[in-house]
Scaffold this active site. Structure first.
Site, short mmCIF file in Angstrom:
data_model
loop_
_atom_site.label_atom_id
_atom_site.label_comp_id
_atom_site.label_asym_id
_atom_site.label_seq_id
_atom_site.Cartn_x
_atom_site.Cartn_y
_atom_site.Cartn_z
N GLY A 30 0.90 -1.03 0.03
CA GLY A 30 -0.28 -0.08 -0.16
C GLY A 30 0.85 1.21 0.05
N GLU A 31 0.15 2.52 -0.11
CA GLU A 31 0.82 3.64 -0.13
C GLU A 31 0.03 4.76 0.44
OE1 GLU A 31 3.22 6.52 -3.30
OE2 GLU A 31 2.12 4.81 -4.13
N GLY A 32 0.70 5.44 1.14
CA GLY A 32 -0.09 6.59 1.88
C GLY A 32 0.89 7.94 1.95
N GLY A 33 0.26 8.71 2.96
CA GLY A 33 0.94 10.23 3.23
C GLY A 33 2.51 9.94 3.43
N PHE A 34 2.70 8.83 4.27
CA PHE A 34 4.24 8.50 4.81
C PHE A 34 5.00 8.04 3.88
CE2 PHE A 34 6.97 7.47 8.40
CZ PHE A 34 7.72 6.79 7.82
N GLY A 35 4.36 7.14 3.03
CA GLY A 35 5.25 6.49 1.68
C GLY A 35 4.66 5.44 1.43
N ASP B 119 -5.12 10.19 15.26
CA ASP B 119 -5.34 9.85 13.85
C ASP B 119 -6.02 8.66 13.66
OD1 ASP B 119 -5.52 10.51 11.14
OD2 ASP B 119 -3.47 9.74 10.51
#
Length: 424
Positions: free
Chosen positions: A106-111, A229
């Site tokens: 997966g991919e999110g705001g962190f990386g 969060d």
């Protein structure tokens, strides 16, 4: 339920470098000890609660290059010792096939997050297992702060409903984290991305209980930890659908002494954030409780907290559902149709009432998380199940949309056979 084993903690050796700050100070020095509580729930179901002390640091991360990765690694090694593994970038590339897309989770705001595999010979003290490797896409300095916050919090906090941090990597400007692999992925994927069959009612209830226990543990510290969060994408699931909280990049120490709140920049995810936090920046554990109430709504309805593609009156989940939550007769209009009517009517009514209390506009009226855990665990004994598909139009409506389905006429009833729910 797995019994939490209490483990003696060795004495804490604080960091000494002046370059590793999270906002104004670093939170370090966790000594696990029992704390007396009047609630049997806390002593029975929640692991020993940590007490915290602050170690203030001079200096700021105005220039990442001013603090060498070697110095950071030395400080972390001194503080955590063998409890966290210091990985080399080359090792993490090897176990993820150079961060191959075929290993991408997966991919999110962190990386990006990749799956990796380690064998018994990979690292001393590390057993053969699958791991999740989070690779920070570093932009500016905030990314490093969030990385450091995760290392500090998850490096010290141990609980069955928090994801386990195995180690970290800090080489020049590269920042990575290595976690236990969670084979069921995130709650977000199961509820909204249709990657698997719908979560049965029993699994949803189990997930809600596990996530609530995770928050109760954080809030139960002598100096509470505010998660900040809480949302479905940060609730990860193991093979038997035990929920574990992940991503502590925005976690914040709660108020101390006579202070009632922490004032901070408003950060988190729109749709989950408590209204008083958004408007004032005042952060308390009750901010997390509000977010938990929103996730309860998502479990009931199968809808996201915010969906711009919905009709105007249905885009904000809290606003759309609030008129339906106080009545079991109305509640059926908004239940997730993917449940096929197979859910506890009594249980959903009580969860709806609990969600309303969690999302009270007055933070003082929101329950504390141990009481939320207690309320949810009491629903596990309910055996009643609805027998309809859960699709009804709202009252006095000739045509309506329920969970995205257009329904004409005064009622819509579709029998659904009851099959045994998946064992949880």
């Amino acid at each position: 339920m797995t019994k939490v084993v209490k483990k003696a903690e060795k004495s804490w050796k604080p960091m000494t470098a002046n370059c590793c700050s999270v906002e104004d100070s670093i939170i370090l020095g966790i000594n696990f000890r029992n704390k007396s509580h009047t609630s049997d729930l806390m002593s029975k179901n929640i692991a020993p609660l940590p007490s915290f002390r602050r170690l203030a640091y001079s200096g700021h991360l105005s220039n990442l290059s001013s603090c060498s990765s070697q110095r950071i690694n030395e400080d972390l090694a001194q503080s955590f010792g063998p409890d966290l593994i210091d990985f080399q970038l080359s090792e993490l590339k090897a176990i993820t096939q150079n961060f191959s897309r075929s290993f991408l989770l997966g991919e999110g705001g962190f990386g990006k997050v990749h799956k990796g595999y380690v064998d018994d010979n990979f690292k001393s003290g590390l057993k053969a297992q699958a791991v999740a490797v989070k690779h920070l896409d570093i932009e500016g300095l905030q990314g490093h702060k969030e990385w450091l916050s995760e290392v500090i919090f998850l490096g010290q906090l141990k609980h069955q409903n928090l994801v386990r941090l195995i180690g970290y990597c800090c080489e020049e400007e590269e920042r990575l984290l290595v976690y236990e692999f969670m084979p069921r992925g995130s709650l977000e994927n199961h509820l909204f991305k249709r990657l698997s069959s719908s979560l049965p009612w029993g699994s949803r209830l189990k997930i809600a209980i596990g996530a609530a226990k995770g928050l109760a543990f954080l809030h139960g510290a002598e100096t509470p930890i505010i998660y900040r969060d809480f949302k479905t994408s940060n609730i990860l699931l193991d093979s038997d659908f035990t929920a574990k909280l992940s991503d502590f990049g925005l976690a914040k120490m709660g108020p101390e002494g006579s202070n009632t709140h922490v004032t901070t920049r408003v950060m988190g995810t729109y749709g989950y954030a408590a209204p008083e936090y958004v408007s004032t920046g005042h952060l308390t554990t009750k901010s997390d409780v509000y977010s938990f109430g929103v996730v309860l709504l998502e479990l009931l309805t199968g809808r996201r907290s915010m969906e711009k593609s919905r009709p105007k009156g249905e885009q904000h989940l809290v606003d759309w559902t609030r008129p339906y939550l106080s009545s079991s007769r109305k509640l059926r209009y908004i239940m997730d149709p993917r449940l096929g009517g197979q859910y506890s009517v009594k249980g959903t009514k009580e969860i709806a009432q609990l969600a309303l209390r969690c999302m009270s506009l007055n933070p003082k009226d929101r329950p504390k998380m141990p009481l939320v855990v207690q309320a949810l665990e009491g629903l596990q004994t309910y055996k009643d199940m609805a027998i309809a598909s859960g699709l009804w139009p709202p009252p006095n409506s000739k045509k309506s949309r329920v969970n995205g389905v257009s329904i004409k006429g005064r009622s819509y009833y579709k029998p659904s056979p009851i099959t045994p729910s998946r064992k949880t």
